[in-house]
Scaffold this motif. Structure first.
Motif, PDB file in Angstrom:
ATOM      1  N   PHE A 188      35.455  39.327  41.395  1.00  0.00           N
ATOM      2  CA  PHE A 188      35.409  38.596  40.127  1.00  0.00           C
ATOM      3  C   PHE A 188      36.802  38.035  39.842  1.00  0.00           C
ATOM      4  CE2 PHE A 188      35.006  37.665  35.719  1.00  0.00           C
ATOM      5  CZ  PHE A 188      33.645  37.600  35.427  1.00  0.00           C
ATOM      6  N   GLN A 189      36.897  36.719  39.600  1.00  0.00           N
ATOM      7  CA  GLN A 189      38.186  36.066  39.405  1.00  0.00           C
ATOM      8  C   GLN A 189      38.209  35.324  38.068  1.00  0.00           C
ATOM      9  OE1 GLN A 189      40.683  36.541  41.466  1.00  0.00           O
ATOM     10  NE2 GLN A 189      39.547  37.485  43.163  1.00  0.00           N
ATOM     11  N   THR A 190      39.412  35.197  37.501  1.00  0.00           N
ATOM     12  CA  THR A 190      39.595  34.449  36.255  1.00  0.00           C
ATOM     13  C   THR A 190      40.802  33.531  36.412  1.00  0.00           C
ATOM     14  OG1 THR A 190      40.924  36.246  35.305  1.00  0.00           O
ATOM     15  CG2 THR A 190      38.549  36.274  34.868  1.00  0.00           C
ATOM     16  N   PRO A 191      40.679  32.439  37.170  1.00  0.00           N
ATOM     17  CA  PRO A 191      41.839  31.605  37.509  1.00  0.00           C
ATOM     18  C   PRO A 191      42.454  30.849  36.338  1.00  0.00           C
ATOM     19  CG  PRO A 191      39.810  30.572  38.271  1.00  0.00           C
ATOM     20  CD  PRO A 191      39.450  31.948  37.823  1.00  0.00           C
ATOM     21  N   LEU A 192      41.751  30.720  35.207  1.00  0.00           N
ATOM     22  CA  LEU A 192      42.299  30.030  34.048  1.00  0.00           C
ATOM     23  C   LEU A 192      42.676  30.991  32.925  1.00  0.00           C
ATOM     24  CD1 LEU A 192      40.004  26.856  33.794  1.00  0.00           C
ATOM     25  CD2 LEU A 192      42.226  27.115  34.921  1.00  0.00           C
ATOM     26  N   ALA A 193      42.776  32.269  33.230  1.00  0.00           N
ATOM     27  CA  ALA A 193      43.153  33.253  32.218  1.00  0.00           C
ATOM     28  C   ALA A 193      44.643  33.186  31.926  1.00  0.00           C
ATOM     29  CB  ALA A 193      42.804  34.659  32.712  1.00  0.00           C
ATOM     30  N   SER A 194      45.031  33.670  30.763  1.00  0.00           N
ATOM     31  CA  SER A 194      46.439  33.959  30.487  1.00  0.00           C
ATOM     32  C   SER A 194      46.707  35.340  31.077  1.00  0.00           C
ATOM     33  CB  SER A 194      46.719  33.938  28.984  1.00  0.00           C
ATOM     34  OG  SER A 194      46.599  32.623  28.478  1.00  0.00           O
ATOM     35  N   ASP A 195      46.844  35.393  32.422  1.00  0.00           N
ATOM     36  CA  ASP A 195      46.704  36.659  33.133  1.00  0.00           C
ATOM     37  C   ASP A 195      47.855  37.629  32.918  1.00  0.00           C
ATOM     38  OD1 ASP A 195      48.586  35.346  34.779  1.00  0.00           O
ATOM     39  OD2 ASP A 195      47.028  34.727  36.173  1.00  0.00           O
ATOM     40  N   HIS A 196      48.984  37.181  32.372  1.00  0.00           N
ATOM     41  CA  HIS A 196      50.078  38.121  32.123  1.00  0.00           C
ATOM     42  C   HIS A 196      49.678  39.184  31.096  1.00  0.00           C
ATOM     43  CE1 HIS A 196      54.204  39.590  31.728  1.00  0.00           C
ATOM     44  NE2 HIS A 196      54.039  39.546  30.425  1.00  0.00           N
ATOM     45  N   TYR A 197      48.742  38.878  30.227  1.00  0.00           N
ATOM     46  CA  TYR A 197      48.330  39.811  29.187  1.00  0.00           C
ATOM     47  C   TYR A 197      47.363  40.882  29.696  1.00  0.00           C
ATOM     48  CZ  TYR A 197      50.163  36.012  26.315  1.00  0.00           C
ATOM     49  OH  TYR A 197      50.956  35.030  25.765  1.00  0.00           O
ATOM     50  N   PHE A 198      46.965  40.811  30.980  1.00  0.00           N
ATOM     51  CA  PHE A 198      45.942  41.703  31.506  1.00  0.00           C
ATOM     52  C   PHE A 198      46.450  42.422  32.760  1.00  0.00           C
ATOM     53  CE2 PHE A 198      44.008  38.084  29.399  1.00  0.00           C
ATOM     54  CZ  PHE A 198      43.190  38.709  28.471  1.00  0.00           C
ATOM     55  N   ASN A 199      46.015  43.684  32.911  1.00  0.00           N
ATOM     56  CA  ASN A 199      46.286  44.464  34.118  1.00  0.00           C
ATOM     57  C   ASN A 199      47.765  44.657  34.403  1.00  0.00           C
ATOM     58  OD1 ASN A 199      43.677  42.405  35.415  1.00  0.00           O
ATOM     59  ND2 ASN A 199      43.397  44.405  34.486  1.00  0.00           N
ATOM     60  N   GLY A 200      48.544  44.847  33.354  1.00  0.00           N
ATOM     61  CA  GLY A 200      49.953  45.168  33.511  1.00  0.00           C
ATOM     62  C   GLY A 200      50.855  43.960  33.504  1.00  0.00           C
ATOM     63  N   TRP A 201      51.999  44.108  32.849  1.00  0.00           N
ATOM     64  CA  TRP A 201      52.921  42.985  32.679  1.00  0.00           C
ATOM     65  C   TRP A 201      53.709  42.663  33.946  1.00  0.00           C
ATOM     66  CZ3 TRP A 201      54.857  45.504  27.538  1.00  0.00           C
ATOM     67  CH2 TRP A 201      53.878  45.316  26.552  1.00  0.00           C
ATOM     68  N   SER A 202      53.645  43.511  34.966  1.00  0.00           N
ATOM     69  CA  SER A 202      54.341  43.188  36.219  1.00  0.00           C
ATOM     70  C   SER A 202      53.565  42.181  37.061  1.00  0.00           C
ATOM     71  CB  SER A 202      54.599  44.457  37.034  1.00  0.00           C
ATOM     72  OG  SER A 202      53.381  44.994  37.536  1.00  0.00           O
ATOM     73  N   ASP A 203      52.361  41.820  36.618  1.00  0.00           N
ATOM     74  CA  ASP A 203      51.564  40.753  37.253  1.00  0.00           C
ATOM     75  C   ASP A 203      51.223  41.055  38.710  1.00  0.00           C
ATOM     76  OD1 ASP A 203      51.576  39.293  34.903  1.00  0.00           O
ATOM     77  OD2 ASP A 203      53.374  38.163  35.438  1.00  0.00           O
ATOM     78  N   GLN A 204      50.846  42.291  38.996  1.00  0.00           N
ATOM     79  CA  GLN A 204      50.466  42.656  40.364  1.00  0.00           C
ATOM     80  C   GLN A 204      49.062  42.179  40.729  1.00  0.00           C
ATOM     81  OE1 GLN A 204      52.715  44.225  42.439  1.00  0.00           O
ATOM     82  NE2 GLN A 204      54.115  43.967  40.711  1.00  0.00           N
ATOM     83  N   PHE A 205      48.211  41.946  39.725  1.00  0.00           N
ATOM     84  CA  PHE A 205      46.798  41.695  40.005  1.00  0.00           C
ATOM     85  C   PHE A 205      46.329  40.357  39.422  1.00  0.00           C
ATOM     86  CE2 PHE A 205      47.384  46.309  39.959  1.00  0.00           C
ATOM     87  CZ  PHE A 205      46.912  46.628  41.230  1.00  0.00           C
ATOM     88  N   THR A 206      47.152  39.314  39.577  1.00  0.00           N
ATOM     89  CA  THR A 206      46.729  37.987  39.156  1.00  0.00           C
ATOM     90  C   THR A 206      45.596  37.478  40.044  1.00  0.00           C
ATOM     91  OG1 THR A 206      48.492  36.999  40.476  1.00  0.00           O
ATOM     92  CG2 THR A 206      48.957  37.408  38.151  1.00  0.00           C
ATOM     93  N   VAL A 207      45.533  37.981  41.284  1.00  0.00           N
ATOM     94  CA  VAL A 207      44.390  37.760  42.170  1.00  0.00           C
ATOM     95  C   VAL A 207      43.742  39.121  42.386  1.00  0.00           C
ATOM     96  CG1 VAL A 207      43.600  37.013  44.440  1.00  0.00           C
ATOM     97  CG2 VAL A 207      45.449  35.768  43.294  1.00  0.00           C
ATOM     98  N   ILE A 208      42.467  39.241  42.067  1.00  0.00           N
ATOM     99  CA  ILE A 208      41.787  40.532  42.142  1.00  0.00           C
ATOM    100  C   ILE A 208      41.466  40.879  43.588  1.00  0.00           C
ATOM    101  CG2 ILE A 208      39.814  41.869  41.314  1.00  0.00           C
ATOM    102  CD1 ILE A 208      41.826  40.961  39.150  1.00  0.00           C
ATOM    103  N   PRO A 209      41.776  42.105  44.041  1.00  0.00           N
ATOM    104  CA  PRO A 209      41.477  42.505  45.429  1.00  0.00           C
ATOM    105  C   PRO A 209      39.989  42.421  45.742  1.00  0.00           C
ATOM    106  CG  PRO A 209      42.959  44.086  44.342  1.00  0.00           C
ATOM    107  CD  PRO A 209      42.470  43.156  43.280  1.00  0.00           C
TER     108      PRO A 209
END
Length: 425
Positions: free
Chosen positions: A320-341
């Motif tokens: 499941f991907q969310t390419p247009l999300a403001s992804d910094h606000y999700f799954n930790g601020w270090s941005d390790q999971f901007t692309v979901i495994p």
């Protein structure tokens, strides 16, 4: 990396941090002095009008940020970015129900350029996606001559719900904007409907990505309880073949609300479910689910929450991907999971926040696994402190530490640190 290089990087990082602290101290003094002049500044930006904007209004935002990105990746040097972002726009007065807004945005390095901005070619450094760029950030025409309806055409920012699916990525210095036609309608009782057609995206590196996408998001407000939303997002990335795998169709429902128990205690509750599958020119054949559950309390000056967010994956094909999300606000601020495994992601997290001496502070803990909970993806601690001065000035300090726990994910232990000062009118 040699010991000499590591030492040099550490010394340089300290110098940059000291410089940033000095600049922030100056900005504190400057913004404190400006706070007493707010009324005069607001009036000046409305061309001398105190209570209205019959000549239009100038919009102004200035943000300084120092960011440090330090991981254990052996092939990457520590990233240090010291940048100033300016947005300057003009909103016309309304004329026969029409209004126009134009906004310039530019991001400028003010320190040594020792980071990979994704545009500067410095790929031996850690990535900090804040390139030195200048652009027309927004340019739109709106019309509100129809009852309870606003139509907007042109380059604009779009944020829906909590920005998990469509957001403007405003955390980065260069904002994501959309070339789009959008319609907002409030004709139905307690109901807001957002619909739109997007032809391209201007991303946070100031690059244009063509698309042919549509969305509709409808929310009903249950007074004193919360808002129930239903949505459809049809994303067709048709610019570059490498982007085709981002094309998807997503259908979901979300409830966000809570209840007041007494003057000092209220509950917080969010639940969401979405289904996604391939769409348009996506070469993959897949389907995946999304689920979110948040529960918490706002009690006696503290906000405490516990949550689970799950983005499904089957180990083969996209998760499941969310390419247009403001992804910094999700799954930790270090941005390790901007692309979901490919095996999906389960983020179990808890947060606590309060205000001390006028400073808003928050701490968050994340535990990451695949969507079954069997594969360890590591954990993260996030901390933030924000001080606001009146309506227009703010200071922020923020830290994130991701620990891979020896997980075989290809990720490495990472420290991120930010200092930021912002003025916005």
């Amino acid at each position: 990396m040699s010991l000499y290089k590591a030492s040099a990087n550490s010394t340089f990082s300290v110098k940059i941090t000291l410089l940033s602290t000095t600049v922030l101290s100056l900005l504190i003094a400057h913004t404190t002095a400006l706070a007493a002049m707010d009324d005069s500044i607001e009036k000046a930006l409305k061309f001398g009008q105190a209570d209205d904007a019959k000549y239009g209004q100038i919009k102004f935002n200035l943000r300084y940020r120092y960011e440090n990105d330090d991981s254990k990746a052996p092939d990457k040097a520590v990233g240090n970015a010291s940048t100033v972002r300016l947005r300057l726009g003009y909103l016309t007065p309304e004329f026969h129900s029409f209004q126009i807004f134009a906004e310039y945005e530019g991001n400028q390095d003010v320190g040594a350029n020792t980071y990979n901005s994704l545009r500067n070619g410095h790929d031996t450094y850690e990535t900090i996606a804040d390139p030195q760029q200048h652009e027309l950030n927004q340019f739109w025409l709106s019309y509100n001559g129809l009852p309870d309806t606003k139509i907007k055409l042109g380059r604009q920012h779009i944020t829906l719900n909590n920005q998990r699916f469509i957001g403007d990525q405003d955390w980065r210095q260069m904002q994501r904007t959309f070339d789009a036609l959008t319609i907002t309608n409030k004709s139905l009782h307690n109901t807001t409907i957002h619909a739109g057609y997007i032809t391209s995206v201007r991303d946070v590196t100031a690059e244009k990505i063509d698309m042919d996408s549509q969305f509709i998001n409808a929310g009903y407000d249950f007074k004193r309880i919360g808002t129930l939303s239903a949505y459809t997002y049809l994303l067709d990335f048709n610019d570059r073949p490498t982007d085709n795998i981002k094309s998807s169709q997503t259908y979901g429902v979300r409830f966000n609300g809570g209840a007041t128990i007494n003057d000092d205690v209220s509950t917080i509750f969010t639940s969401e479910y979405a289904y996604q599958q391939d769409y348009a020119n996506n070469p993959d054949d897949y389907e995946a689910d999304y689920a979110l559950l948040i529960a918490g309390l706002n009690a006696y000056g503290f906000i405490v929450k516990g949550a689970v967010e799950q983005l499904g994956g089957k180990g083969a094909g996209p998760a499941f991907q969310t390419p247009l999300a403001s992804d910094h606000y999700f799954n930790g601020w270090s941005d390790q999971f901007t692309v979901i495994p490919v095996n999906g992601l389960r983020d179990t997290y808890g947060s606590i926040g309060t205000t001390v001496m006028g400073i808003d502070i928050e701490g968050i803990y994340h535990d990451f696994t695949d969507d079954t909970g069997k594969i360890d993806y590591g954990e993260e601690w996030d901390f933030m402190a924000v001080k606001t001065f009146g309506k227009h000035y703010s200071l922020l300090a923020k830290y994130a530490y991701y620990d891979d726990n020896g997980a075989l994910t290809g990720l490495t232990d990472t420290h991120n640190f930010w200092l930021q000062a912002e003025v916005s009118f």
